[in-house]
Design a protein around this motif. Sequence first.
Motif, PDB file in Angstrom:
ATOM      1  N   ALA A  57       0.792  -1.232   0.000  1.00 54.83           N
ATOM      2  CA  ALA A  57       0.000   0.000   0.000  1.00 54.83           C
ATOM      3  C   ALA A  57       0.826   1.285   0.000  1.00 54.83           C
ATOM      4  O   ALA A  57       0.372   2.319  -0.499  1.00 54.83           O
ATOM      5  N   ASN A  58       2.019   1.262   0.565  1.00 55.70           N
ATOM      6  CA  ASN A  58       2.850   2.472   0.649  1.00 55.70           C
ATOM      7  C   ASN A  58       4.250   2.078   1.094  1.00 55.70           C
ATOM      8  O   ASN A  58       4.497   0.913   1.434  1.00 55.70           O
ATOM      9  N   GLY A  59       5.149   3.043   1.129  1.00 57.18           N
ATOM     10  CA  GLY A  59       6.538   2.756   1.487  1.00 57.18           C
ATOM     11  C   GLY A  59       6.698   2.392   2.958  1.00 57.18           C
ATOM     12  O   GLY A  59       7.565   1.591   3.321  1.00 57.18           O
ATOM     13  N   THR A  60       5.872   2.995   3.805  1.00 60.72           N
ATOM     14  CA  THR A  60       5.921   2.677   5.233  1.00 60.72           C
ATOM     15  C   THR A  60       5.575   1.203   5.441  1.00 60.72           C
ATOM     16  O   THR A  60       6.267   0.479   6.160  1.00 60.72           O
ATOM     17  N   LEU A  65       6.369  -4.548   6.474  1.00 60.81           N
ATOM     18  CA  LEU A  65       6.229  -5.929   5.986  1.00 60.81           C
ATOM     19  C   LEU A  65       7.591  -6.614   5.942  1.00 60.81           C
ATOM     20  O   LEU A  65       7.712  -7.792   6.300  1.00 60.81           O
ATOM     21  N   ALA A  66       8.619  -5.887   5.519  1.00 60.62           N
ATOM     22  CA  ALA A  66       9.955  -6.478   5.450  1.00 60.62           C
ATOM     23  C   ALA A  66      10.451  -6.823   6.856  1.00 60.62           C
ATOM     24  O   ALA A  66      11.031  -7.892   7.075  1.00 60.62           O
ATOM     25  N   VAL A 196       8.331  -4.081  -2.107  1.00 61.74           N
ATOM     26  CA  VAL A 196       9.525  -4.682  -1.506  1.00 61.74           C
ATOM     27  C   VAL A 196      10.159  -5.581  -2.558  1.00 61.74           C
ATOM     28  O   VAL A 196       9.451  -6.339  -3.226  1.00 61.74           O
ATOM     29  N   ILE A 197      11.484  -5.486  -2.711  1.00 60.88           N
ATOM     30  CA  ILE A 197      12.177  -6.447  -3.578  1.00 60.88           C
ATOM     31  C   ILE A 197      13.088  -7.310  -2.703  1.00 60.88           C
ATOM     32  O   ILE A 197      13.575  -6.871  -1.661  1.00 60.88           O
ATOM     33  N   THR A 198      13.286  -8.560  -3.137  1.00 63.83           N
ATOM     34  CA  THR A 198      14.145  -9.469  -2.388  1.00 63.83           C
ATOM     35  C   THR A 198      14.584 -10.630  -3.271  1.00 63.83           C
ATOM     36  O   THR A 198      13.947 -10.929  -4.280  1.00 63.83           O
ATOM     37  N   ARG A 211       0.716  -9.117   3.384  1.00 59.37           N
ATOM     38  CA  ARG A 211       0.037  -7.955   2.777  1.00 59.37           C
ATOM     39  C   ARG A 211      -1.444  -8.246   2.535  1.00 59.37           C
ATOM     40  O   ARG A 211      -2.230  -7.355   2.250  1.00 59.37           O
ATOM     41  N   ASN A 212      -1.807  -9.520   2.578  1.00 54.87           N
ATOM     42  CA  ASN A 212      -3.173  -9.931   2.262  1.00 54.87           C
ATOM     43  C   ASN A 212      -3.777 -10.689   3.438  1.00 54.87           C
ATOM     44  O   ASN A 212      -4.191 -11.831   3.305  1.00 54.87           O
TER      45      ASN A 212
END
Length: 364
Positions: A57-60, A65-66, A196-198, A211-212
Motif C-alpha cells: 500500500a505504501n513505502g511505510t 512488511l519487510a 519490496v524487492i528481495t 500484505r493480504n
Amino acid sequence: MIPMVDLKKQYSRLKNRIDQAVGQTLEQTQFILGPNVGKLEKEVATYHGVPYAIGCANGTDALMLALRACGIGPGDEVITTPFTFIATAEVVALVGAKPVFVDICANTFNMDPDKITAKITPRTKAIIPVHLFGHPADMVPIMDIARKHHLKVIEDCAQAFGAKYREHTVGTMGDAGCFSFFPSKNLGCYGDGGMVITRDDQIASKIKMLRNHGSAVRYYHSEVGYNSRLDEIQAAILRVKLPEIDASNDARRQNAALYCDAIKAKDILLPTERPDCKHVYHQFTIRTRNRQAIADALSEAGIASAVYYPVPLHQQDVFLKMYNLKESLNVSETCASEVLSLPMFPELTPEEIRQIADVVNNVR
Ligand SMILES: *Cc1c(COP(=O)(O)O)cnc(C)c1O
C-alpha cells in the motif's frame, strides 16, 4: 513561481498513455491485485535483476512488511539513522522493536558505518540503512558488519529508485529493499503505493501473505497480517512511468550538475556524490549557516525551498517519550540545523536553475 516538485509537467508529457492505462483498468474492473500489479511486480523485479518484487500500500508498509518477514518483533533492536523521514523508525516501533540510532556522515547524510558496531547488543536483529535524498548508503561496510553479527539488512530505498552503489542498484544488496511510490518520490504514482524487492524465497512468500491478511490460500489465515495491497490503478500508472525512470533520474543528475556549476557562494556546501555511487537527486540539498536568509530570499523571488529534516529522529517527541535517548548525535543535529533543499525535478529548466542560483549567490 518555482515549486519544489512540478508533477503537472510530467503528467502533461505522459497524459495520453496514463489516461489510457487508467481507462483500461476501469474497464477491466479487476481492482484488487489485478493484472497490472502482477505485471509491475515482474517489471520491477526484472529492472533490479532479483526474483521477487511484492507491491503493497505504501513505502511505510513496505518497511513494516519487510521487518515482519525478517522476524523482527518485541524485544528486538534495529539500528538505523536518525536523519531520515519518521517512517523509517516508526515501523520499528510499530512491530514492537526498538530503534537504535547511529550518527551520519556529513557529506552523504547517510548512516556512518564506523559508528554501527558500538551500538550492537545481543538484542540487535537488523539494520535499516536509508539511501537518503537519492544517494546510496555505504553498503559494503554495512553488509560486512551485518554478516559478522548475523543481522538482517532492510534497505530504505524510498528516495532512491534506480540509484547505484558500485554496480549494484539500491535495494538489491540487503535482505530486502523497500520502495515508496508516494507522488513526489523520484518514481511516484498518483496516490500511495509501495514495493519490496528481495532475492529470498521465504521473505517474498511471507510478505505476499502478510500484505493480504496473513493468507496464502483465500480464507485460510496463518498470521496476523495487514490489508496492504498496491492499488491496481496506481500499478497501471507506474507501468507507464517505470520505463522512463532512468531518463528521469539522468535529467535530475543533469540539473544537479547545473546547480553545482551555478552556485558560487563560498559558505554553501553542495551535495556530494561518491565516485563509486550514482546519486539520483530525489532532493538537491545544500548546507549553509545562513539557511533562514536564503529561504527568505528564495521565497521573496517566488521560489520554493524546504528543510528535510528539521528534527532528527532521536530528538522527536514520540521517541523521547518511548525510549531513553539522551545521547547527542552531533553530525545529524548539525545537518538538521543547516540543510536546505532546493527545487528538484526532471523538468526543471537550465534557466530556472540559473535564476535560483542567482538568488542563493546574492544572499549575504
Ligand atoms: C517517503 C519515505 C518513506 C515512506 O513512504 P510512504 O510511501 O510515504 O509511506 C519511508 N522512508 C523514507 C526515507 C521516505 O522518504
